[in-house]
Design a protein around this motif. Structure first.
Motif, PDB file in Angstrom:
ATOM      1  N   ALA A   1      -1.497  43.889 -23.118  1.00  0.00           N
ATOM      2  CA  ALA A   1      -1.979  45.356 -23.160  1.00  0.00           C
ATOM      3  C   ALA A   1      -3.293  45.142 -22.757  1.00  0.00           C
ATOM      4  O   ALA A   1      -4.006  45.981 -22.235  1.00  0.00           O
ATOM      5  N   ASP A   2      -3.436  44.258 -22.343  1.00  0.00           N
ATOM      6  CA  ASP A   2      -4.709  43.642 -22.029  1.00  0.00           C
ATOM      7  C   ASP A   2      -5.361  43.516 -20.384  1.00  0.00           C
ATOM      8  O   ASP A   2      -4.048  43.179 -19.963  1.00  0.00           O
ATOM      9  N   ALA A   3      -5.578  45.239 -19.429  1.00  0.00           N
ATOM     10  CA  ALA A   3      -5.511  45.021 -18.226  1.00  0.00           C
ATOM     11  C   ALA A   3      -6.109  43.087 -17.402  1.00  0.00           C
ATOM     12  O   ALA A   3      -5.151  43.481 -16.715  1.00  0.00           O
ATOM     13  N   LYS A   4      -7.431  42.559 -18.159  1.00  0.00           N
ATOM     14  CA  LYS A   4      -7.305  41.771 -17.711  1.00  0.00           C
ATOM     15  C   LYS A   4      -5.697  40.846 -17.541  1.00  0.00           C
ATOM     16  O   LYS A   4      -5.851  39.581 -16.761  1.00  0.00           O
ATOM     17  N   THR A   5      -5.476  40.200 -18.276  1.00  0.00           N
ATOM     18  CA  THR A   5      -4.573  39.488 -18.518  1.00  0.00           C
ATOM     19  C   THR A   5      -2.706  40.316 -17.424  1.00  0.00           C
ATOM     20  O   THR A   5      -2.858  39.786 -16.862  1.00  0.00           O
ATOM     21  N   ARG A   6      -3.047  41.708 -17.310  1.00  0.00           N
ATOM     22  CA  ARG A   6      -1.839  42.327 -16.541  1.00  0.00           C
ATOM     23  C   ARG A   6      -2.683  41.438 -14.797  1.00  0.00           C
ATOM     24  O   ARG A   6      -1.980  41.213 -14.107  1.00  0.00           O
ATOM     25  N   ASN A   7      -3.843  41.713 -14.485  1.00  0.00           N
ATOM     26  CA  ASN A   7      -4.657  41.604 -13.391  1.00  0.00           C
ATOM     27  C   ASN A   7      -4.290  39.992 -13.047  1.00  0.00           C
ATOM     28  O   ASN A   7      -3.922  39.762 -11.964  1.00  0.00           O
TER      29      ASN A   7
ATOM     30  N   PHE B   1       7.525  23.750 -12.370  1.00  0.00           N
ATOM     31  CA  PHE B   1       6.501  25.340 -12.338  1.00  0.00           C
ATOM     32  C   PHE B   1       5.618  25.576 -10.995  1.00  0.00           C
ATOM     33  O   PHE B   1       5.212  23.991 -10.691  1.00  0.00           O
ATOM     34  N   THR B   2       5.633  26.461 -10.819  1.00  0.00           N
ATOM     35  CA  THR B   2       4.377  27.128  -9.518  1.00  0.00           C
ATOM     36  C   THR B   2       3.163  26.258  -9.871  1.00  0.00           C
ATOM     37  O   THR B   2       2.633  26.259  -8.918  1.00  0.00           O
ATOM     38  N   ARG B   3       2.880  26.247 -10.570  1.00  0.00           N
ATOM     39  CA  ARG B   3       1.344  25.884 -11.364  1.00  0.00           C
ATOM     40  C   ARG B   3       1.405  25.680 -12.662  1.00  0.00           C
ATOM     41  O   ARG B   3       2.198  25.318 -13.652  1.00  0.00           O
ATOM     42  N   ASN B   4       0.546  24.947 -13.816  1.00  0.00           N
ATOM     43  CA  ASN B   4       0.493  24.256 -15.009  1.00  0.00           C
ATOM     44  C   ASN B   4       0.814  25.987 -15.568  1.00  0.00           C
ATOM     45  O   ASN B   4       0.667  26.978 -15.372  1.00  0.00           O
ATOM     46  N   PRO B   5       2.257  25.540 -16.725  1.00  0.00           N
ATOM     47  CA  PRO B   5       2.924  26.608 -17.181  1.00  0.00           C
ATOM     48  C   PRO B   5       1.985  27.419 -18.370  1.00  0.00           C
ATOM     49  O   PRO B   5       2.137  28.541 -18.338  1.00  0.00           O
ATOM     50  N   ARG B   6       0.785  26.733 -18.055  1.00  0.00           N
ATOM     51  CA  ARG B   6      -0.177  27.360 -19.475  1.00  0.00           C
ATOM     52  C   ARG B   6      -1.433  28.574 -18.269  1.00  0.00           C
ATOM     53  O   ARG B   6      -2.068  29.214 -18.964  1.00  0.00           O
ATOM     54  N   GLY B   7      -1.205  28.522 -17.177  1.00  0.00           N
ATOM     55  CA  GLY B   7      -1.790  29.071 -16.288  1.00  0.00           C
ATOM     56  C   GLY B   7      -2.911  28.008 -15.004  1.00  0.00           C
ATOM     57  O   GLY B   7      -2.866  26.902 -14.953  1.00  0.00           O
ATOM     58  N   GLY B   8      -3.761  28.996 -14.814  1.00  0.00           N
ATOM     59  CA  GLY B   8      -4.520  27.575 -13.988  1.00  0.00           C
ATOM     60  C   GLY B   8      -4.346  27.964 -12.244  1.00  0.00           C
ATOM     61  O   GLY B   8      -2.997  28.544 -12.211  1.00  0.00           O
ATOM     62  N   LYS B   9      -5.193  27.454 -11.582  1.00  0.00           N
ATOM     63  CA  LYS B   9      -5.242  27.355  -9.902  1.00  0.00           C
ATOM     64  C   LYS B   9      -3.808  26.323 -10.109  1.00  0.00           C
ATOM     65  O   LYS B   9      -3.778  25.012 -10.250  1.00  0.00           O
ATOM     66  N   ALA B  10      -3.286  26.838  -8.605  1.00  0.00           N
ATOM     67  CA  ALA B  10      -2.231  26.277  -8.603  1.00  0.00           C
ATOM     68  C   ALA B  10      -2.641  24.625  -7.932  1.00  0.00           C
ATOM     69  O   ALA B  10      -3.910  24.968  -6.734  1.00  0.00           O
ATOM     70  N   LYS B  11      -2.011  23.524  -7.578  1.00  0.00           N
ATOM     71  CA  LYS B  11      -2.249  22.398  -6.000  1.00  0.00           C
ATOM     72  C   LYS B  11      -1.704  22.787  -5.100  1.00  0.00           C
ATOM     73  O   LYS B  11      -0.835  23.244  -4.476  1.00  0.00           O
ATOM     74  N   ASP B  12      -2.657  22.685  -4.326  1.00  0.00           N
ATOM     75  CA  ASP B  12      -2.483  22.640  -2.638  1.00  0.00           C
ATOM     76  C   ASP B  12      -1.157  21.806  -2.141  1.00  0.00           C
ATOM     77  O   ASP B  12      -1.430  20.903  -2.821  1.00  0.00           O
ATOM     78  N   ILE B  13      -0.680  22.276  -1.281  1.00  0.00           N
ATOM     79  CA  ILE B  13       0.938  21.929  -1.026  1.00  0.00           C
ATOM     80  C   ILE B  13       0.748  21.039  -0.177  1.00  0.00           C
ATOM     81  O   ILE B  13      -0.486  21.595   1.296  1.00  0.00           O
TER      82      ILE B  13
ATOM     83  N   ALA C   1      11.838  28.231  -8.600  1.00  0.00           N
ATOM     84  CA  ALA C   1      10.917  27.664  -8.969  1.00  0.00           C
ATOM     85  C   ALA C   1      10.095  28.826 -10.603  1.00  0.00           C
ATOM     86  O   ALA C   1      10.433  29.847 -10.227  1.00  0.00           O
ATOM     87  N   HIS C   2       9.368  28.395 -11.601  1.00  0.00           N
ATOM     88  CA  HIS C   2       8.381  28.727 -12.218  1.00  0.00           C
ATOM     89  C   HIS C   2       7.612  29.101 -12.176  1.00  0.00           C
ATOM     90  O   HIS C   2       6.672  28.453 -12.259  1.00  0.00           O
ATOM     91  N   ALA C   3       7.193  30.614 -13.215  1.00  0.00           N
ATOM     92  CA  ALA C   3       6.122  31.171 -12.730  1.00  0.00           C
ATOM     93  C   ALA C   3       5.734  30.389 -14.347  1.00  0.00           C
ATOM     94  O   ALA C   3       6.070  30.620 -15.547  1.00  0.00           O
ATOM     95  N   PRO C   4       4.257  30.547 -14.394  1.00  0.00           N
ATOM     96  CA  PRO C   4       3.423  29.971 -16.055  1.00  0.00           C
ATOM     97  C   PRO C   4       4.111  30.894 -16.871  1.00  0.00           C
ATOM     98  O   PRO C   4       4.112  32.244 -17.049  1.00  0.00           O
ATOM     99  N   TYR C   5       3.673  30.196 -17.721  1.00  0.00           N
ATOM    100  CA  TYR C   5       4.477  31.273 -19.584  1.00  0.00           C
ATOM    101  C   TYR C   5       3.066  32.236 -19.638  1.00  0.00           C
ATOM    102  O   TYR C   5       3.406  33.042 -19.857  1.00  0.00           O
TER     103      TYR C   5
ATOM    104  N   GLU D   1      -2.299  38.961  -9.839  1.00  0.00           N
ATOM    105  CA  GLU D   1      -2.879  37.682  -8.713  1.00  0.00           C
ATOM    106  C   GLU D   1      -2.066  36.253  -8.282  1.00  0.00           C
ATOM    107  O   GLU D   1      -1.646  36.216  -7.901  1.00  0.00           O
ATOM    108  N   THR D   2      -1.627  36.248  -9.638  1.00  0.00           N
ATOM    109  CA  THR D   2      -0.750  35.181 -10.269  1.00  0.00           C
ATOM    110  C   THR D   2       0.515  35.479  -9.161  1.00  0.00           C
ATOM    111  O   THR D   2       0.901  34.153  -8.085  1.00  0.00           O
ATOM    112  N   MET D   3       1.480  35.895  -9.246  1.00  0.00           N
ATOM    113  CA  MET D   3       2.845  35.990  -8.596  1.00  0.00           C
ATOM    114  C   MET D   3       2.594  35.873  -7.706  1.00  0.00           C
ATOM    115  O   MET D   3       3.166  35.545  -6.392  1.00  0.00           O
ATOM    116  N   GLN D   4       1.337  37.156  -6.999  1.00  0.00           N
ATOM    117  CA  GLN D   4       1.359  37.293  -6.023  1.00  0.00           C
ATOM    118  C   GLN D   4       0.980  35.914  -4.708  1.00  0.00           C
ATOM    119  O   GLN D   4       1.246  35.247  -3.610  1.00  0.00           O
TER     120      GLN D   4
END
Length: 277
Positions: free
Chosen positions: A77-83, A32-44, A66-70, A87-90
């Motif tokens: 439908a929620d704009a915040k979730t889409r944003n 996982f690139t970060r916690n599978p439930r989201g959040g900030k990624a650990k520094d490399i 690498a797997h994106a968080p779930y 940002e996470t994928m970028q």
């Protein structure tokens, strides 16, 4: 050569994951690139990464996945979730360039009542925003099982997403055997037919990785419940045909079965014994 691995924890860093992979007979892995439930990624840690890259070269590791968080849902439908998804994928893709030439997999998302067409449009829009000509990472759409309002439950839906992407050479597909089975594609009795359909609709040249999982449920259940290899409705005979199929045998196989490291070691040894070199 069979490139096979499993999902490993990033808590031990890249070098720790590399050592864990070797300890269970793996020569690739997923993380996982970060916690599978989201959040900030650990520094490399640059030193840890360089040490791992040397280890991977020495031991002939295949492509890493690498797997994106779930929680990443670009067609919510929620704009915040889409944003958050954007940002996470970028951020994930920028970080993946520290591991150039590897794979980044994500679940296309759930349209939550907006309809498949709207969902596909949002996924395409995000991909066209994050993909750049300089990117060395290949982004993979994962085939889905069809629970709820998931997008990507059919090969046709996957193809419609791919068709909308401008930089198509940056895209590929990860086929999950449990998901495809649960979505109604009969891998047990008609593997050749399923792959012919995939080739006709999507193109086998797009297939870059396999999530190798047995299923707790019968074909077409739409449930997405992974089982250990040989302990589900796919069964060991079908999985043996999958890993040896001429169209698939060269791809990296990643286990996401309900296991700890000793269980993964057993499955990898079993599959290596069944692979026809």
């Amino acid at each position: 050569m069979l490139h096979i691995g499993c999902h490993l924890s990033t808590s031990r860093g890249f070098m720790g994951m590399g050592r864990d992979a070797l300890s269970i007979g793996a020569n690739t892995f997923q993380f996982f690139t970060r916690n599978p439930r989201g959040g900030k990624a650990k520094d490399i840690d640059p030193a840890d990464l360089e040490e791992f890259l040397a280890l991977a070269r020495t031991n002939g590791f295949g492509k890493l996945l690498a797997h994106a968080p779930y929680t990443l849902n670009p067609c919510s439908a929620d704009a915040k979730t889409r944003n958050f998804a954007l940002e996470t994928m970028q951020d994930d893709l920028a970080r993946m360039e520290r591991l150039p030439g590897n794979l980044y997999n994500f679940h296309p998302g759930s349209h939550v009542g907006q309809g498949v067409e709207a969902g596909i449009g949002m996924i395409v829009e995000q991909l066209n925003t994050v993909l750049t000509p300089e990117l060395t990472t290949t982004v993979l759409l994962e085939t889905m099982a069809g629970k709820g309002s998931e997008v990507g439950r059919t090969f046709e839906e996957v193809r419609r997403i791919l068709d909308g992407v401008v930089l198509q050479e940056k895209m590929g597909v990860c086929l999950d055997t449990c998901h495809v089975h649960d979505a109604g594609y009969d891998l047990v009795n008609d593997l050749d037919g399923v792959l012919e359909q995939f080739d006709r609709v999507v193109g086998l040249d797009r297939l870059r990785a396999i999530h190798l999982n047995d299923s707790m449920n019968p074909c077409g259940a739409g449930k997405d419940r992974h089982a250990r290899i040989g302990h589900g409705h796919l069964g060991l005979e079908a999985i043996t045909r999958i890993i040896n199929h001429p169209a698939l045998r060269h791809l990296p196989f990643l286990l996401e079965t309900p296991n700890e490291l000793p269980g993964y070691a057993e499955e990898i040894a079993l599959l290596r014994g069944l692979y026809r070199a």
